[in-house]
Scaffold this motif. Structure first.
Motif, PDB file in Angstrom:
ATOM      1  N   ARG A 122     -25.025  -6.388  -5.116  1.00 17.96           N
ATOM      2  CA  ARG A 122     -26.333  -6.386  -6.500  1.00 17.96           C
ATOM      3  C   ARG A 122     -27.404  -5.577  -4.461  1.00 17.96           C
ATOM      4  NH1 ARG A 122     -28.109  -8.695 -10.322  1.00 17.96           N
ATOM      5  NH2 ARG A 122     -30.232  -9.232 -10.385  1.00 17.96           N
ATOM      6  N   LEU A 178     -28.843  -0.789 -11.201  1.00 17.20           N
ATOM      7  CA  LEU A 178     -28.690  -2.339 -11.699  1.00 17.20           C
ATOM      8  C   LEU A 178     -30.480  -2.753 -11.412  1.00 17.20           C
ATOM      9  CD1 LEU A 178     -26.714  -4.065 -13.425  1.00 17.20           C
ATOM     10  CD2 LEU A 178     -26.339  -5.582 -11.663  1.00 17.20           C
ATOM     11  N   PRO A 220     -23.674  -3.031 -18.392  1.00 12.48           N
ATOM     12  CA  PRO A 220     -22.822  -2.850 -17.156  1.00 12.48           C
ATOM     13  C   PRO A 220     -21.114  -3.473 -18.176  1.00 12.48           C
ATOM     14  CG  PRO A 220     -23.902  -4.524 -16.142  1.00 12.48           C
ATOM     15  CD  PRO A 220     -24.384  -4.709 -17.242  1.00 12.48           C
ATOM     16  N   TRP A 259     -20.550  -6.895  -9.837  1.00  8.99           N
ATOM     17  CA  TRP A 259     -21.995  -6.307  -9.959  1.00  8.99           C
ATOM     18  C   TRP A 259     -22.693  -7.587  -9.384  1.00  8.99           C
ATOM     19  CZ3 TRP A 259     -23.319  -1.903 -12.128  1.00  8.99           C
ATOM     20  CH2 TRP A 259     -21.966  -1.221 -13.016  1.00  8.99           C
ATOM     21  N   THR A 302     -22.533   4.642 -11.250  1.00  7.04           N
ATOM     22  CA  THR A 302     -22.650   4.440 -10.381  1.00  7.04           C
ATOM     23  C   THR A 302     -22.431   3.973  -8.863  1.00  7.04           C
ATOM     24  OG1 THR A 302     -22.936   1.718  -9.850  1.00  7.04           O
ATOM     25  CG2 THR A 302     -20.644   2.299 -11.112  1.00  7.04           C
TER      26      THR A 302
END
Length: 286
Positions: free
Chosen positions: A40, A48, A24, A36, A217
């Motif tokens: 999650r 991820l 990342p 991040w 993302t």
């Protein structure tokens, strides 16, 4: 099924490959590291991985509209020399078999749209035949943004996946906007590259945005001010991202980025000065 209907347009997802891409912090150097972890639940496992690497897909959107067969972006391609990206170097993937499973032979394709001319969007433009790069789709017109048609670094995709299309007479260059048909319209979205583009779909009551590399993302919905390391004009990329995600939220449009894994596409809503996924598309998860 990897197929949905949007108004009069049938949309089929054709995968080349998916999996881990990079860390990342390398991919999104400006995004706060704790974001991040904080999100999650939104990211894991599709965007991820348990390996803490960003996961992404290489895929083509196959559109059937007004009697024509249209491909949006063509992935990495086979046999391409990509020493700077080992995972793309001299691939041997079954992409054309997957396209055949969707009912399309190379000669059936009428139009190829390259949303921009990075290596992972033009690879299947050509294939290697008797040592020569030839158009994979012999009857197709290839729509390419004029602003991206320029030699870049030696050994990249320009020579093996773009120049042969121009030399074959199959390339059509466009600027600013381009009407594909009554359902589909190309619109400039500069920033990721000078010529980066999106396709807006408007058919019946349905709206969609084929977003190319506008975002990589779901975290960029929550933080639309942050770019990937591959955005060539960061300021312009931010403007394009906010403008087009805002349009999608206002129009109730399905957003179909080039590289989202999992369900691959989503509906979006405004959340303050950012955005949020309201619903994922009906595509099965990779």
């Amino acid at each position: 099924m990897h197929e949905i209907k949007l108004g009069d347009v049938t949309v089929t997802r054709v995968e080349e490959m998916h999996g881990p891409i990079m860390a990342p912090g390398a991919f999104f150097p400006e995004l706060p590291a704790d974001a991040w972890q904080e999100h999650r639940d939104l990211l894991v496992p599709d965007h991820l991985g348990a390996d803490d690497l960003v996961h992404a897909a290489m895929q083509t959107w196959l559109l059937r509209s007004e009697g024509r067969t249209i491909l949006v972006d063509t992935g990495v391609g086979n046999d391409k020399t990509r020493p700077s990206v080992p995972m793309w170097d001299h691939l041997d993937r079954d992409f054309l078999d997957r396209l055949a499973t969707a009912g399309v032979r190379p000669e059936d394709v009428d139009l190829v749209v390259n949303t921009h001319l990075h290596a992972d969007h033009v690879g299947w433009n050509t294939r290697l035949v008797d040592g020569q790069w030839v158009p994979t789709f012999p009857n197709a017109t290839y729509l390419m943004p004029r602003a991206d048609y320029q030699p870049r670094t030696a050994g990249d995709a320009f020579e093996d996946s773009v120049v042969p299309i121009h030399e074959s007479g199959q390339a059509r260059f466009w600027e600013d906007a381009y009407v594909i048909d009554a359902n589909l319209r190309l619109e400039a979205a500069p920033g990721h590259t000078p010529g980066s583009a999106v396709i807006k779909l408007s058919s019946g009551d349905d709206r969609a945005l084929f977003a190319g590399d506008l975002l990589h993302t779901p975290l960029q919905l929550l933080h639309p001010e942050h770019n990937s390391c591959f955005c060539e004009d960061p300021a312009a990329a931010r403007v394009s991202r906010r403008r087009l995600l805002g349009w999608a939220a206002d129009a109730g449009a399905l957003v179909l980025p080039a590289h989202f894994s999992g369900h691959s596409a989503f509906e979006v809503a405004h959340r303050g000065d950012a955005f949020a996924v309201t619903e994922w598309a009906a595509f099965p998860r990779y």
